[in-house]
Design a protein around this motif. Structure first.
Motif, PDB file in Angstrom:
ATOM      1  N   GLY A 341      76.797  75.541  24.664  1.00  0.00           N
ATOM      2  CA  GLY A 341      78.064  74.812  24.756  1.00  0.00           C
ATOM      3  C   GLY A 341      78.427  74.140  23.456  1.00  0.00           C
ATOM      4  N   THR A 344      80.473  76.186  20.664  1.00  0.00           N
ATOM      5  CA  THR A 344      81.928  76.311  20.719  1.00  0.00           C
ATOM      6  C   THR A 344      82.626  74.964  20.566  1.00  0.00           C
ATOM      7  N   GLU A 397      89.698  73.221  27.120  1.00  0.00           N
ATOM      8  CA  GLU A 397      88.998  74.431  27.524  1.00  0.00           C
ATOM      9  C   GLU A 397      87.514  74.333  27.185  1.00  0.00           C
ATOM     10  N   TRP A 398      87.197  73.741  26.047  1.00  0.00           N
ATOM     11  CA  TRP A 398      85.784  73.560  25.688  1.00  0.00           C
ATOM     12  C   TRP A 398      85.079  72.691  26.722  1.00  0.00           C
ATOM     13  N   ARG A 400      85.843  72.252  29.871  1.00  0.00           N
ATOM     14  CA  ARG A 400      85.694  73.018  31.114  1.00  0.00           C
ATOM     15  C   ARG A 400      84.594  74.067  30.985  1.00  0.00           C
ATOM     16  N   THR A 401      84.490  74.683  29.818  1.00  0.00           N
ATOM     17  CA  THR A 401      83.464  75.710  29.592  1.00  0.00           C
ATOM     18  C   THR A 401      82.068  75.107  29.621  1.00  0.00           C
ATOM     19  N   ALA A 404      81.107  74.471  33.222  1.00  0.00           N
ATOM     20  CA  ALA A 404      80.783  75.729  33.904  1.00  0.00           C
ATOM     21  C   ALA A 404      79.401  76.228  33.501  1.00  0.00           C
ATOM     22  N   GLY A 405      79.052  76.063  32.242  1.00  0.00           N
ATOM     23  CA  GLY A 405      77.767  76.542  31.755  1.00  0.00           C
ATOM     24  C   GLY A 405      76.581  75.801  32.328  1.00  0.00           C
TER      25      GLY A 405
END
Length: 465
Positions: A341, A344, A397-398, A400-401, A404-405
């Motif tokens: 994470g 990014t 978006e980062w 949220r990513t 999710a990870g």
């Protein structure tokens, strides 16, 4: 409710009469400053900002809001990432003038005004070598921080901020002043231990203080390719460390500071911070496995706790979007996902990708408080902070990513002070289902009309669907 653009002159005259603080409306010289909050993405225009200087001011402001049918927001430090301290077209009860901190060294307690921020508390207790768990940013409001649970550097040693809440004074929606403690209005007192600002305006808090004669840190910087090894080592250290140890792993953009090697400035780095509420020699011993790793910079230092509290302060005027996931464990696979994470993370920005340890006094705290996340050993906190509006979507978006990870290890519970508006399911996850039902019954007693709904809201039991 349709936002109001103005309030009748007679109502404003009545509010200002005998008001010890200041009242600002659109067009007043101080209005724009009064409506500016920590997150610069929030741009709301209240009809009235009542900067209260006393409990009587709070009562009067609530009466005007009720009479004029104005939506009420309550402002302490103004750090809510969702901007819950402001109401569009409503009335803001701004507590910042009520920031006094009175320390009783003999009793080891502090009485803190509802508008005080962490620096007010920390700078006042420090001369007495006393402290309590505070937010990791000096401008965070003590009230909202504590009522939401209160996670900070000292939590493994002294518990969450709310675990140290001894009493509070609350003005309810109908203007009644209520004192609450373990012996007075105990059910409301219970609700204030994580239930947030749902039950009234908290005008003062009494907090337990603890002796803290010495605070030490070990800060190490690693290149990102060495980050995974550093993160795993930090995990191993903390899983066997004494409660005095805390801190976190934080991926950041290398800041232009003297102690940061020039080639790392403006680039992704992994910072490992070990905080230690005890002697420097002990801090070094605990950090020995970390110090043995290849790293690019280090600070081993004794410093005042109040100065530690300022280390992560961001400049004003930044845009913010945060979230968090609480984990049941942090195996190597989770560490790899955390570091992925970071790969990014938007660089260069002020964004921080954080791993916090819990455990210690946090896990041992009262199990019945509405804080289901306190039993989690680890938390991942993607903390989006940036300046350029053009970066809005990529930072969101980062965040949220990252969430999710981490899902394979997440337990679903969440510290609500770490998130914005993420829906009612997340609110429930912040309190737990059984605790939410109990909070709703307390809400029905003290705020049946849900006047205080600009928060992670608990709906009154009678209004629950």
């Amino acid at each position: 409710m349709t936002p109001r653009t103005s309030v009748p002159d007679a109502a404003l005259t009545g509010l200002r009469s005998g008001f010890a603080g200041e009242v600002h409306v659109p067009g007043d010289p101080g209005y724009d400053e009064a409506r500016t909050v920590f997150n610069s993405m929030i741009d709301r225009r209240p009809a009235v900002v009542a900067q209260c200087a006393s409990e009587a001011d709070v009562t009067k402001a609530l009466a005007v809001a009720r009479d004029q049918e104005l939506e009420v927001a309550v402002r302490g430090g103004g750090h809510s990432v969702a901007g819950m301290a402001l109401s569009e077209g409503g009335l803001v009860i701004d507590l910042r003038r009520m920031h006094a901190v009175d320390v009783d060294p003999g009793a080891g307690t502090a009485r803190v005004g509802g508008g005080a921020v962490m620096s007010d508390l920390d700078r006042t207790t420090q001369p007495h070598s006393l402290a309590t768990t505070g937010g990791r940013v000096s401008t965070t409001g003590v009230g909202g921080f504590t009522l939401g649970g209160g996670s900070g550097w000292l939590e493994r040693k002294f518990g969450l901020a709310c675990d140290n809440l001894l009493a509070a004074d609350v003005v309810t929606a109908d203007g009644i002043s209520v004192h609450t403690s373990a012996y007075e209005n105990p059910e409301l007192f219970w609700a204030l231990h994580g239930g947030g600002g749902n039950f009234g305006v908290v005008t003062s808090l009494t907090l337990q203080l603890h002796e803290l004669p010495e605070m030490n840190i070990v800060m190490l910087l690693f290149r990102p390719e060495n980050g995974p090894e550093a993160v795993r080592a930090y995990r191993d250290v903390l899983e066997s460390a004494p409660d005095a140890a805390g801190g976190g792993c934080i991926y950041i953009t290398g800041p232009p500071e003297e102690w940061v090697p020039e080639p790392l400035v403006g680039h992704l780095v992994c910072a490992v911070l070990l905080t230690y509420a005890g002697p420097r020699a002990e801090a070094r011993d605990v950090a020995a496995p970390l110090l043995a790793l290849e790293h690019e910079a280090e600070i081993v230092d004794t410093l005042p706790y109040a100065d530690l509290q300022c280390m992560l302060d961001d400049p004003p005027g930044m845009r913010n979007y945060w979230s968090a996931e609480y984990l049941d464990g942090f195996p190597d696979e989770a560490a790899a996902a955390f570091c992925a994470g970071a790969a990014t993370l938007p660089v260069p920005t002020n964004c921080q990708h954080v791993l916090f340890p819990l455990g210690g006094a946090v896990a041992r705290g009262p199990a019945d408080y509405p804080l289901p996340w306190r039993s989690s050993p680890w938390a991942v906190h993607p903390f989006g902070v940036w300046e350029d509006e053009a970066d809005d979507e990529r930072v969101r978006e980062w965040v949220r990513t990252v969430r999710a990870g981490m899902m394979p290890w997440a337990n679903g519970a969440v510290y609500l002070n770490f998130i914005g508006r993420e829906g009612q399911e997340r609110v429930m996850a912040g309190f737990g289902e059984e605790a939410y039902e109990r909070l709703a019954r307390v809400k029905a007693r003290y705020d049946p009309d849900n006047v205080f709904h600009l928060n992670h809201n608990v709906k009154p039991a009678v209004a629950m669907v």
